[in-house]
Design a protein around this motif. Structure first.
Motif, PDB file in Angstrom:
ATOM      1  N   MET A   1      33.753 -32.552  -7.580  1.00 39.43           N
ATOM      2  CA  MET A   1      34.482 -32.420  -8.820  1.00 39.43           C
ATOM      3  C   MET A   1      33.519 -31.893  -9.885  1.00 39.43           C
ATOM      4  O   MET A   1      32.457 -32.462 -10.110  1.00 39.43           O
ATOM      5  N   GLN A   2      33.897 -30.804 -10.536  1.00 41.59           N
ATOM      6  CA  GLN A   2      33.068 -30.215 -11.584  1.00 41.59           C
ATOM      7  C   GLN A   2      33.698 -30.499 -12.946  1.00 41.59           C
ATOM      8  O   GLN A   2      34.918 -30.487 -13.081  1.00 41.59           O
ATOM      9  N   PHE A   3      32.855 -30.744 -13.960  1.00 42.26           N
ATOM     10  CA  PHE A   3      33.354 -31.030 -15.296  1.00 42.26           C
ATOM     11  C   PHE A   3      32.332 -30.579 -16.328  1.00 42.26           C
ATOM     12  O   PHE A   3      31.160 -30.343 -16.007  1.00 42.26           O
ATOM     13  N   LYS A   4      32.777 -30.447 -17.577  1.00 41.69           N
ATOM     14  CA  LYS A   4      31.898 -30.094 -18.692  1.00 41.69           C
ATOM     15  C   LYS A   4      31.752 -31.306 -19.587  1.00 41.69           C
ATOM     16  O   LYS A   4      32.679 -32.089 -19.745  1.00 41.69           O
ATOM     17  N   SER A   5      30.568 -31.410 -20.205  1.00 37.75           N
ATOM     18  CA  SER A   5      30.307 -32.531 -21.087  1.00 37.75           C
ATOM     19  C   SER A   5      29.427 -32.069 -22.243  1.00 37.75           C
ATOM     20  O   SER A   5      28.476 -31.311 -22.032  1.00 37.75           O
ATOM     21  N   ASP A   6      29.752 -32.515 -23.458  1.00 45.13           N
ATOM     22  CA  ASP A   6      28.890 -32.257 -24.613  1.00 45.13           C
ATOM     23  C   ASP A   6      27.712 -33.212 -24.524  1.00 45.13           C
ATOM     24  O   ASP A   6      27.907 -34.428 -24.394  1.00 45.13           O
ATOM     25  N   GLN A  74      28.498 -31.581 -11.742  1.00 48.71           N
ATOM     26  CA  GLN A  74      29.316 -31.761 -10.547  1.00 48.71           C
ATOM     27  C   GLN A  74      28.988 -33.112  -9.933  1.00 48.71           C
ATOM     28  O   GLN A  74      27.811 -33.465  -9.799  1.00 48.71           O
ATOM     29  N   GLN A  75      30.016 -33.843  -9.584  1.00 43.95           N
ATOM     30  CA  GLN A  75      29.817 -35.114  -8.896  1.00 43.95           C
ATOM     31  C   GLN A  75      30.030 -34.892  -7.405  1.00 43.95           C
ATOM     32  O   GLN A  75      31.018 -34.284  -6.995  1.00 43.95           O
ATOM     33  N   VAL A  76      29.081 -35.372  -6.609  1.00 48.66           N
ATOM     34  CA  VAL A  76      29.168 -35.265  -5.160  1.00 48.66           C
ATOM     35  C   VAL A  76      28.916 -36.651  -4.566  1.00 48.66           C
ATOM     36  O   VAL A  76      28.312 -37.518  -5.192  1.00 48.66           O
ATOM     37  N   SER A  77      29.377 -36.825  -3.353  1.00 48.30           N
ATOM     38  CA  SER A  77      29.218 -38.116  -2.695  1.00 48.30           C
ATOM     39  C   SER A  77      28.902 -37.912  -1.222  1.00 48.30           C
ATOM     40  O   SER A  77      29.358 -36.948  -0.602  1.00 48.30           O
ATOM     41  N   ASN A  78      28.143 -38.835  -0.670  1.00 48.54           N
ATOM     42  CA  ASN A  78      27.883 -38.835   0.768  1.00 48.54           C
ATOM     43  C   ASN A  78      28.806 -39.828   1.471  1.00 48.54           C
ATOM     44  O   ASN A  78      28.611 -40.159   2.632  1.00 48.54           O
ATOM     45  N   GLY A  79      29.816 -40.321   0.761  1.00 50.88           N
ATOM     46  CA  GLY A  79      30.738 -41.306   1.299  1.00 50.88           C
ATOM     47  C   GLY A  79      30.402 -42.717   0.856  1.00 50.88           C
ATOM     48  O   GLY A  79      31.209 -43.622   0.981  1.00 50.88           O
ATOM     49  N   ARG A  80      29.207 -42.876   0.328  1.00 48.05           N
ATOM     50  CA  ARG A  80      28.772 -44.196  -0.117  1.00 48.05           C
ATOM     51  C   ARG A  80      28.298 -44.184  -1.564  1.00 48.05           C
ATOM     52  O   ARG A  80      28.680 -45.023  -2.368  1.00 48.05           O
ATOM     53  N   ASP A  81      27.445 -43.213  -1.896  1.00 47.34           N
ATOM     54  CA  ASP A  81      26.889 -43.103  -3.238  1.00 47.34           C
ATOM     55  C   ASP A  81      27.403 -41.843  -3.916  1.00 47.34           C
ATOM     56  O   ASP A  81      27.646 -40.825  -3.265  1.00 47.34           O
ATOM     57  N   VAL A  82      27.527 -41.899  -5.243  1.00 41.32           N
ATOM     58  CA  VAL A  82      27.943 -40.747  -6.039  1.00 41.32           C
ATOM     59  C   VAL A  82      26.734 -40.256  -6.817  1.00 41.32           C
ATOM     60  O   VAL A  82      25.989 -41.053  -7.392  1.00 41.32           O
ATOM     61  N   LYS A  83      26.533 -38.939  -6.837  1.00 42.59           N
ATOM     62  CA  LYS A  83      25.409 -38.332  -7.542  1.00 42.59           C
ATOM     63  C   LYS A  83      25.964 -37.267  -8.481  1.00 42.59           C
ATOM     64  O   LYS A  83      26.879 -36.536  -8.133  1.00 42.59           O
ATOM     65  N   THR A  84      25.386 -37.169  -9.673  1.00 36.86           N
ATOM     66  CA  THR A  84      25.782 -36.146 -10.639  1.00 36.86           C
ATOM     67  C   THR A  84      24.710 -35.071 -10.676  1.00 36.86           C
ATOM     68  O   THR A  84      23.529 -35.376 -10.882  1.00 36.86           O
ATOM     69  N   ILE A  85      25.124 -33.820 -10.484  1.00 38.42           N
ATOM     70  CA  ILE A  85      24.214 -32.676 -10.442  1.00 38.42           C
ATOM     71  C   ILE A  85      24.458 -31.803 -11.662  1.00 38.42           C
ATOM     72  O   ILE A  85      25.608 -31.516 -12.006  1.00 38.42           O
TER      73      ILE A  85
END
Length: 102
Positions: A1-6, A74-85
């Motif tokens: 999931m991709q998103f924009k943030s100020d 972008q938020q990605v997950s390995n099925g257990r942890d979520v990481k923000t790139i």
């Protein structure tokens, strides 16, 4: 999931070289992050994000921190942890160049 943030960029640095025979090349960006308020905590911290190669430093090198920007994340997950790139960083204003009108 991709998103924009100020965001507010508090610091940044580029690194490129070799250590123990392994090359490295990256730009680190430190973005203001609210600390979860609790009974014994408050304030603002900065979270470190890797933003591509050291060449990205050139995009923001004329900006004195802290400065406002729009971060594409972008938020990605390995099925257990979520990481923000950090995918991209777009400074809010053009830098002030000495000797030119503001």
């Amino acid at each position: 999931m991709q998103f924009k943030s100020d965001v507010v960029v508090t610091a940044y640095k580029a690194s490129k070289g070799e250590m123990n025979g392994k090359p490295y090349d990256s730009t680190k960006v430190y973005i203001e992050t609210g600390l979860q308020a609790g009974e014994r905590s408050k304030g603002i911290i900065a979270t470190e994000y890797t933003w591509g190669l050291s060449s990205n430093y050139e995009v923001i090198e004329k900006f004195d921190p802290p400065f406002k920007a729009v971060a594409v994340m972008q938020q990605v997950s390995n099925g257990r942890d979520v990481k923000t790139i950090l995918v991209d960083l777009i400074p809010e204003k053009l830098p002030v160049v000495q000797g030119l009108p503001k």
